[in-house]
Structure formats: C-alpha cells, structure tokens
Design a protein around this motif. Structure first.
Motif, short mmCIF file in Angstrom:
data_model
loop_
_atom_site.label_atom_id
_atom_site.label_comp_id
_atom_site.label_asym_id
_atom_site.label_seq_id
_atom_site.Cartn_x
_atom_site.Cartn_y
_atom_site.Cartn_z
N LYS A 68 39.40 27.70 61.98
CA LYS A 68 40.14 26.51 62.41
C LYS A 68 39.30 25.59 63.29
O LYS A 68 39.34 24.37 63.13
CB LYS A 68 41.42 26.94 63.14
CG LYS A 68 42.48 27.54 62.20
CD LYS A 68 43.75 27.87 62.96
CE LYS A 68 44.86 28.32 62.00
NZ LYS A 68 44.53 29.55 61.27
N HIS A 69 38.54 26.15 64.22
CA HIS A 69 37.81 25.25 65.12
C HIS A 69 36.58 24.63 64.46
O HIS A 69 35.93 23.76 65.05
CB HIS A 69 37.41 25.99 66.42
CG HIS A 69 36.27 26.94 66.28
ND1 HIS A 69 36.44 28.28 66.00
CD2 HIS A 69 34.94 26.76 66.38
CE1 HIS A 69 35.27 28.88 65.94
NE2 HIS A 69 34.34 27.98 66.17
N LEU A 70 36.28 25.05 63.24
CA LEU A 70 35.19 24.44 62.48
C LEU A 70 35.70 23.57 61.34
O LEU A 70 34.97 23.24 60.42
CB LEU A 70 34.26 25.54 61.94
CG LEU A 70 33.51 26.36 62.98
CD1 LEU A 70 32.69 27.45 62.31
CD2 LEU A 70 32.60 25.47 63.83
N GLY A 71 36.96 23.22 61.40
CA GLY A 71 37.51 22.33 60.39
C GLY A 71 38.71 22.88 59.67
O GLY A 71 39.46 22.13 59.04
N GLY A 72 38.89 24.21 59.74
CA GLY A 72 40.10 24.80 59.19
C GLY A 72 40.07 25.01 57.69
O GLY A 72 39.02 24.98 57.05
N THR A 73 41.24 25.23 57.12
CA THR A 73 41.39 25.60 55.73
C THR A 73 40.83 24.52 54.80
O THR A 73 41.11 23.33 54.97
CB THR A 73 42.88 25.82 55.42
OG1 THR A 73 43.39 26.83 56.29
CG2 THR A 73 43.07 26.27 53.97
N PRO A 74 40.04 24.91 53.81
CA PRO A 74 39.54 23.93 52.85
C PRO A 74 40.64 23.46 51.92
O PRO A 74 41.77 23.98 51.95
CB PRO A 74 38.48 24.73 52.09
CG PRO A 74 38.97 26.14 52.14
CD PRO A 74 39.60 26.28 53.50
N ASP A 75 40.32 22.50 51.08
CA ASP A 75 41.25 22.07 50.03
C ASP A 75 41.46 23.26 49.09
O ASP A 75 40.53 23.68 48.40
CB ASP A 75 40.65 20.87 49.29
CG ASP A 75 41.59 20.30 48.25
OD1 ASP A 75 42.21 21.09 47.51
OD2 ASP A 75 41.68 19.07 48.14
N LEU A 76 42.65 23.81 49.09
CA LEU A 76 42.88 25.05 48.36
C LEU A 76 42.88 24.85 46.85
O LEU A 76 42.59 25.78 46.10
CB LEU A 76 44.18 25.70 48.83
CG LEU A 76 44.15 26.17 50.29
CD1 LEU A 76 45.51 26.71 50.72
CD2 LEU A 76 43.06 27.20 50.51
N ASP A 77 43.18 23.65 46.40
CA ASP A 77 43.04 23.37 44.96
C ASP A 77 41.58 23.42 44.54
O ASP A 77 41.24 23.96 43.48
CB ASP A 77 43.64 22.00 44.63
CG ASP A 77 45.16 21.98 44.72
OD1 ASP A 77 45.76 23.08 44.60
OD2 ASP A 77 45.73 20.89 44.92
N VAL A 78 40.71 22.87 45.40
CA VAL A 78 39.27 22.94 45.14
C VAL A 78 38.80 24.39 45.18
O VAL A 78 38.02 24.84 44.32
CB VAL A 78 38.49 22.08 46.15
CG1 VAL A 78 36.98 22.33 46.03
CG2 VAL A 78 38.80 20.60 45.95
N PHE A 79 39.26 25.12 46.17
CA PHE A 79 38.90 26.54 46.30
C PHE A 79 39.25 27.29 45.01
O PHE A 79 38.40 27.98 44.44
CB PHE A 79 39.67 27.13 47.49
CG PHE A 79 39.43 28.59 47.73
CD1 PHE A 79 38.32 29.02 48.43
CD2 PHE A 79 40.34 29.54 47.28
CE1 PHE A 79 38.10 30.38 48.68
CE2 PHE A 79 40.14 30.89 47.51
CZ PHE A 79 39.02 31.31 48.22
N ASP A 80 40.48 27.15 44.55
CA ASP A 80 40.90 27.86 43.34
C ASP A 80 40.09 27.42 42.13
O ASP A 80 39.70 28.25 41.29
CB ASP A 80 42.39 27.63 43.09
CG ASP A 80 43.28 28.29 44.12
OD1 ASP A 80 42.80 29.21 44.82
OD2 ASP A 80 44.46 27.90 44.24
N SER A 81 39.86 26.11 42.01
CA SER A 81 39.12 25.59 40.86
C SER A 81 37.69 26.10 40.83
O SER A 81 37.19 26.55 39.79
CB SER A 81 39.13 24.06 40.90
OG SER A 81 38.29 23.52 39.91
N VAL A 82 37.02 26.04 41.97
CA VAL A 82 35.63 26.49 42.02
C VAL A 82 35.52 27.98 41.71
O VAL A 82 34.65 28.41 40.95
CB VAL A 82 35.00 26.15 43.39
CG1 VAL A 82 33.66 26.85 43.56
CG2 VAL A 82 34.84 24.64 43.54
N LEU A 83 36.42 28.78 42.28
CA LEU A 83 36.36 30.22 42.01
C LEU A 83 36.58 30.52 40.54
O LEU A 83 35.95 31.42 39.98
CB LEU A 83 37.38 30.97 42.87
CG LEU A 83 36.80 31.56 44.17
CD1 LEU A 83 36.20 30.48 45.05
CD2 LEU A 83 37.84 32.35 44.93
#
Length: 292
Positions: free
Chosen positions: A128-143
C-alpha cells in the motif's frame, strides 16, 4: 526531478567477506541494477530515486560473497523500461536471469523478446505505501499471457494483505513468488496472524517465497537476527520452493543499511543445514530460472 521524489541511501560500500562459504552455483535470486541514469534513465513518474548501482557493482559484490548466478528484479524506479536488466543479463554469459515489470499494453511479441533476453517472470506490487493494488484486470490479463512462456509472477505484498487477495491468489495458475518474507514485522512474533497466513499459503504447490529483506522485517536493527526465525520457518514449510537474495542495493531502506556479507551469514543462522541451504541457493533457483 520533482521535489516529492525521495532519494535512497546508497548500499554499504564495504561488504564483508562472509564466514559462510556458498556452494558452487549459488544464486542471489533477488537483486537489482539501477542505471547508470545517463545510460538507463529512471522513470519520470517514479516514487524514489536510487543511487546508481550498475551491473559492475553487482559483480563486485557477488565476487566478495561467492555468488555465481543472479536474478535481476526490475524495480519501480525504472518502470516498465526493462533495458538495464536486459543489458545486465546479456553481459552475464548465461549466469543471470530476470523478472520484468510490464503493463497492460505489452504485446506478445514484446513478451517473446523479453523471454529471449532472459526474463522468466513478471512482478506486481501490492504494497500500500508503495502505490497499493495494481490494476487487477491488467494483473489477470498478463498472468494469462505469460503462462505459455512458463514464467512465474512475483508478488510484492504485505503478509497481512494475503487474506484480502486470497481469492485472486487461489486462481493463479502459474508459480508465484512472495517477496521479502511477506514483509512481516518481527516485533509481533512468529505466531502473528499475518505470518500464519503466509505459512498457510505455502501449502499451495505453486507458492514460492524469498527469504530476503531481513532489514524490512527486523525490529532490532542490524544485523537483523530477529528476522532469522521467520526465514527458518518458511524454509521448513516449503524447502523446495524457497529462494534467497540480497536485495542489493537495498532501495527504500529507512533504518540500518545491511552489510551484504552479514546477510549471507544470517542465512546460515536461519538455515544451518548445508543440504537445505544448497536447495535454496542452487537447486530451487535452477528449477525456476534455468529449467531450459
């Protein structure tokens, strides 16, 4: 450069030769190369500026420690421009692999080029203190797109957030690696709920963990001995899925800067069995990064 961008302190310039002799093929599975900025500029939207730590500095350190292989982990200060890491890998004669940062615009051709350049995984930051949760749609797509390459994903998160992301973690179909022992806080003891969640997560056969970053776990300061019981517990929980790294040059350290020679000896204190250390330093990284 914006005044809001903080500057990191440099690493200890005098790493000690560790008392522990590392085995042939030992791998530093979490380290960085930064710059030099006049060749590999830092990202304009970075949250911190590290001191330049080019690949020559990393080689010098590894020569002192007895490290023969390394995994270059892309950090946010370089953003999605992985050029510095790719350059370091290309100069290593096969001794380095890497973990990249990509965004949702990355193409399959670009992923293939990264793979050819020695990249074997992607990293996402959930802290969280480094920007927090990434775009979870991007996360799922990339994985979904890296699965064909045999890559893994590195999750930089706080162990206390594992429950929040449990459903998404459960859906991951590629190996995933938890950075820095889940950044647990040693002052709260090995029975703390966040660490118990992390140990439970290690029952997943796809889950790996890095027992690095004791300076991010310790409450006692250098030489961070209070982090050793956490490393020991994780190495026991997943002996074939544990990695070790220096985290050189230790970006974003607010307290004591570690001496990298001490970090090798701290590993030996946490994992005194030589065969177990061999798995962590040689066998496990070979399976994850040099399977080809």
């Amino acid at each position: 450069m914006s005044a809001a961008i903080k500057t990191c302190q440099p690493p200890d310039p005098n790493p000690r030769t560790p008392a522990t002799k590392l085995p042939p093929g030992a791998c530093d599975a979490h380290c960085h190369v930064f710059g030099p900025a006049n060749v590999f500029p830092y990202a304009p939207d970075r949250s911190y500026t590290p001191p330049d730590a080019p690949v020559a500095d990393l080689r010098r350190l590894h020569g002192i420690l007895g490290v023969e292989r390394a995994v270059i982990v892309q950090a946010s200060c370089h953003g999605t421009d992985n050029a510095a890491a790719l350059d370091a890998i290309a100069s290593s004669n096969g001794a380095y692999r890497g973990v990249a940062i990509v965004d949702g615009n990355v193409t399959d051709r670009e992923l293939d080029a990264l793979n050819a350049g020695g990249i074997r995984g992607v990293r996402f930051n959930f802290v969280k203190h480094l920007g927090g949760t990434p775009d979870l749609d991007v996360f799922d797509s990339v994985l979904g797109r890296i699965e064909r390459l045999g890559w893994h994903v590195v999750l930089h998160l706080d162990a206390g957030d594992i429950l929040e992301h449990a459903a998404r973690i459960e859906r991951i179909r590629v190996p995933f690696v938890i950075d820095h022992m889940g950044r647990v806080q040693a002052k709260n003891g090995v029975e703390q709920e966040p660490f118990r969640r992390l140990l439970d997560l290690m029952r997943n056969p796809l889950a790996w963990v890095k027992i690095c970053g004791p300076e991010r776990v310790s409450s006692a300061g250098a030489p961070f001995r209070d982090a050793a019981p956490f490393a020991a517990a994780l190495a026991e929980a997943a002996p074939d899925r544990t990695l070790w790294g220096t985290d050189f040059p230790h970006p974003n350290i607010a307290g004591d800067m570690p001496n990298d020679g001490d970090l090798v000896d701290l590993l030996a204190a946490a994992v005194p069995d030589e065969a177990a250390r061999h798995r962590i330093l040689v066998d496990n990284p070979t399976r994850l990064y040099w399977a080809d």
